[in-house]
Design a protein around this motif. Structure first.
Motif, mmCIF file in Angstrom:
data_model
loop_
_atom_site.group_PDB
_atom_site.id
_atom_site.type_symbol
_atom_site.label_atom_id
_atom_site.label_comp_id
_atom_site.label_asym_id
_atom_site.label_seq_id
_atom_site.Cartn_x
_atom_site.Cartn_y
_atom_site.Cartn_z
ATOM 1 N N ASP A 12 0.655 -0.721 0.119
ATOM 2 C CA ASP A 12 0.180 0.069 0.033
ATOM 3 C C ASP A 12 0.948 1.271 -0.103
ATOM 4 O OD1 ASP A 12 -1.613 -1.311 -0.079
ATOM 5 O OD2 ASP A 12 -3.005 -1.463 2.173
ATOM 6 N N ASP A 13 1.932 1.118 0.983
ATOM 7 C CA ASP A 13 2.838 2.654 1.072
ATOM 8 C C ASP A 13 3.979 2.337 0.161
ATOM 9 O OD1 ASP A 13 0.708 3.110 2.525
ATOM 10 O OD2 ASP A 13 1.548 2.672 4.005
ATOM 11 N N SER A 14 4.951 3.242 0.038
ATOM 12 C CA SER A 14 5.703 3.361 -0.118
ATOM 13 C C SER A 14 7.166 2.044 -0.178
ATOM 14 C CB SER A 14 6.663 5.017 -0.683
ATOM 15 O OG SER A 14 5.696 6.159 -1.400
ATOM 16 N N ILE A 15 7.790 2.376 -0.529
ATOM 17 C CA ILE A 15 8.942 0.741 -0.411
ATOM 18 C C ILE A 15 10.057 1.423 0.081
ATOM 19 C CG2 ILE A 15 10.669 -0.896 -0.785
ATOM 20 C CD1 ILE A 15 8.506 -1.864 -3.411
ATOM 21 N N ASP A 16 10.811 1.250 1.824
ATOM 22 C CA ASP A 16 11.366 1.562 2.484
ATOM 23 C C ASP A 16 12.895 0.619 1.709
ATOM 24 O OD1 ASP A 16 13.324 2.358 3.641
ATOM 25 O OD2 ASP A 16 12.428 2.784 5.283
ATOM 26 N N VAL A 17 13.313 0.864 0.967
ATOM 27 C CA VAL A 17 14.728 -0.067 0.492
ATOM 28 C C VAL A 17 15.586 -0.481 1.384
ATOM 29 C CG1 VAL A 17 16.772 -0.083 -0.605
ATOM 30 C CG2 VAL A 17 14.708 0.596 -1.450
ATOM 31 N N ASP A 18 15.746 -0.050 2.335
ATOM 32 C CA ASP A 18 16.659 -0.278 3.692
ATOM 33 C C ASP A 18 16.040 -0.588 4.891
ATOM 34 O OD1 ASP A 18 19.248 1.586 2.760
ATOM 35 O OD2 ASP A 18 18.540 3.460 3.831
ATOM 36 N N ALA A 19 15.128 -0.778 4.794
ATOM 37 C CA ALA A 19 13.767 -0.897 5.378
ATOM 38 C C ALA A 19 13.763 -3.024 5.118
ATOM 39 C CB ALA A 19 12.762 -0.570 6.572
ATOM 40 N N VAL A 20 13.459 -2.701 3.707
ATOM 41 C CA VAL A 20 13.453 -4.236 3.597
ATOM 42 C C VAL A 20 14.843 -5.540 3.588
ATOM 43 C CG1 VAL A 20 13.097 -5.483 0.888
ATOM 44 C CG2 VAL A 20 11.793 -3.267 1.897
ATOM 45 N N LYS A 21 15.760 -4.529 3.063
ATOM 46 C CA LYS A 21 16.774 -4.876 3.170
ATOM 47 C C LYS A 21 17.173 -5.376 4.720
ATOM 48 C CE LYS A 21 19.379 -2.846 -0.855
ATOM 49 N NZ LYS A 21 20.910 -2.393 -1.123
ATOM 50 N N LEU A 22 17.048 -4.693 5.924
ATOM 51 C CA LEU A 22 17.458 -5.258 7.083
ATOM 52 C C LEU A 22 16.187 -6.089 7.359
ATOM 53 C CD1 LEU A 22 18.496 -4.681 9.407
ATOM 54 C CD2 LEU A 22 16.836 -3.040 10.077
ATOM 55 N N GLU A 23 14.450 -6.082 6.831
ATOM 56 C CA GLU A 23 14.216 -7.236 7.158
ATOM 57 C C GLU A 23 14.619 -8.757 6.456
ATOM 58 O OE1 GLU A 23 10.986 -8.643 8.682
ATOM 59 O OE2 GLU A 23 11.181 -6.826 9.010
ATOM 60 N N ILE A 24 15.132 -8.338 5.208
ATOM 61 C CA ILE A 24 16.027 -10.153 5.279
ATOM 62 C C ILE A 24 17.066 -10.373 5.258
ATOM 63 C CG2 ILE A 24 16.501 -10.871 2.704
ATOM 64 C CD1 ILE A 24 13.332 -10.330 2.707
ATOM 65 N N SER A 25 17.833 -9.492 5.447
ATOM 66 C CA SER A 25 19.432 -9.931 6.272
ATOM 67 C C SER A 25 18.983 -10.315 7.691
ATOM 68 C CB SER A 25 20.086 -8.463 6.661
ATOM 69 O OG SER A 25 20.232 -7.977 4.885
#
Length: 442
Positions: A12-25
């Motif tokens: 729904d909202d804009s993708i936070d690239v750093d947050a996604v990378k942190l979640e995957i890491s």
């Protein structure tokens, strides 16, 4: 067969690239043996997995431009479908790193997860994906997994004696395994306007989405005794393809013409989604990876004007026979035997021949029943497709929070109008629902 699964997730909202990378890491994904290994060949030419250090940044492809295409009038959904269609034939996964990657399409609020099918089947991968998500109504809870899936009916024990059922199991297994063998050798569907064949997996693709409501499918299911959602889905496929063939080649097809689909079924003891911890525990018996059998599911062309519910009834009758057989487990055991004793090349050739001699691929993976979030971002849709199959049409359906989206991938030189085909499927369900509602009221 170098098959790649492409999973498109919209938020729904804009993708936070750093947050996604942190979640995957921080997720189990980068720690999983298959997701942290590469395929290498030993001195004898045999392929093996080798553990490597995962650099998460290498697995992210960020698209920051305002549009994937130059035409601003194209919707986000169509733009992403075009992007996935191009990926499926032009961009293989690199063998120099673990066989997965994330494409973040920031302007369209989509994330595309690409995975090689050797990493796992749909059940394994969906279960892993959900282990990284949280429920939207309770961020402390993971999405529901246990209990999602078709439960087996116990009515058979009440209707048929054990001996009668055993004889049917033996008979149907014999018939379907022989047909399976003949498909591997020479038996094939007659050519139609939607036929593919050897080499078609390399042709340019188009992608469209057919959208269904689970409640509509349940409405249809209720008026047909002991029917399942899969019976309804296959009735929709049968009716929709008949409608589309009427448009493409009117008066050219014989009534009752058989079109055969290849469907994969989960062979784990628990149907539907699995608890991820149990998949990773070898003692539980659920087993990570690819544990599925192949069923050959025929449908039959019928001209327009037929009662739409008849398509579901015919599909149910056919699928009930398939359920009584051991075709799925036998196909898995045969494939495993060929792989073990003759190697993956012959196994791949035989699998490819079966697909080349059939007309379409169909799969249905059950997703979460409730709304979910990933990294705090609400997910609005989950869609899946795959590449490298010699069919002119492949269909993959995923259900999510009361909706079901079916991605229809086609060879565009054979099926130039996949949106028309998607509408044929959607209209088929709506007509079935209307007929079912009329029956329920009467």
């Amino acid at each position: 067969m170098d098959q790649v699964i492409n999973c498109a997730v919209s938020v729904d909202d804009s993708i936070d690239v750093d947050a996604v990378k942190l979640e995957i890491s921080n997720s189990i994904l980068v720690k999983h043996p298959r997701f942290s290994s590469i395929m290498v060949k030993d001195s004898c030419g045999r392929e093996r997995w080798r553990k490597v250090e995962v650099n998460v940044d290498e697995h992210f492809i960020i698209r920051r431009e305002s549009q994937i295409t130059d035409d601003p009038s194209i919707s986000d959904e169509d733009a992403v479908n075009d992007y996935l269609a191009d990926l499926s034939v032009s961009t293989p996964l690199s063998l120099s790193k673990p066989l997965w990657e994330f494409h973040l399409l920031l302007a369209h609020k989509y994330a595309v997860l690409r995975l090689h099918h050797s990493l796992g089947d749909g059940i394994s991968l969906m279960s892993m994906f959900l282990s990284c998500c949280r429920r939207a109504d309770d961020p402390n809870q993971r999405p529901t997994t246990h209990g999602i899936g078709a439960s087996s009916s116990s009515n058979d024990r009440k209707i048929w004696s054990l001996l009668t059922k055993l004889l049917k199991v033996i008979w149907y297994t014999l018939v379907y395994v022989i047909e399976f063998a003949l498909r591997t050798l020479w038996l094939k569907d007659k050519r139609t306007a939607i036929s593919g064949g050897a080499g078609v997996e390399l042709w340019p693709r188009k992608l469209a989405t057919a959208k269904f409501k689970i409640d509509d499918m349940k409405t249809v299911k209720k008026v047909i005794p002991n029917a399942t959602i899969n019976d309804v889905l296959f009735g929709i496929i049968s009716c929709g393809l008949s409608r589309y063939l009427d448009l493409r080649s009117p008066k050219a097809l014989k009534e009752g013409l058989q079109l055969t689909g290849a469907a994969m079924i989960n062979l784990r003891k628990q149907s539907g989604l699995q608890d991820f911890s149990e998949l990773m525990d070898s003692k539980k018996g659920a087993r990570w990876g690819n544990k599925f059998g192949m069923l050959l599911l025929p449908i039959y062309y019928h001209k327009g004007g037929s009662d739409p519910l008849q398509f579901v009834k015919r599909s149910k009758a056919m699928i009930d026979k398939k359920k009584l057989s051991l075709e799925g487990p036998c196909s898995y055991k045969i494939g495993n035997f060929v792989m073990s004793f003759f190697g993956p090349k012959l196994a791949g050739v035989l699998n490819y021949r079966i697909l080349s001699n059939t007309t379409f691929t169909i799969s249905n993976v059950i997703g979460p029943q409730e709304d979910i979030t990933f990294g705090g971002n609400h997910i609005s849709s989950v869609r899946v497709t795959s590449s490298s199959l010699p069919h002119a049409i492949t269909m993959h359906m995923v259900s999510y929070a009361g909706k079901a989206d079916m991605q229809i991938s086609v060879a565009k030189d054979i099926i130039p109008d996949p949106k028309v085909l998607a509408k044929c499927f959607q209209d088929a369900l709506l007509e079935m629902k209307e007929a079912a509602t009329t029956i329920a009221k009467s």
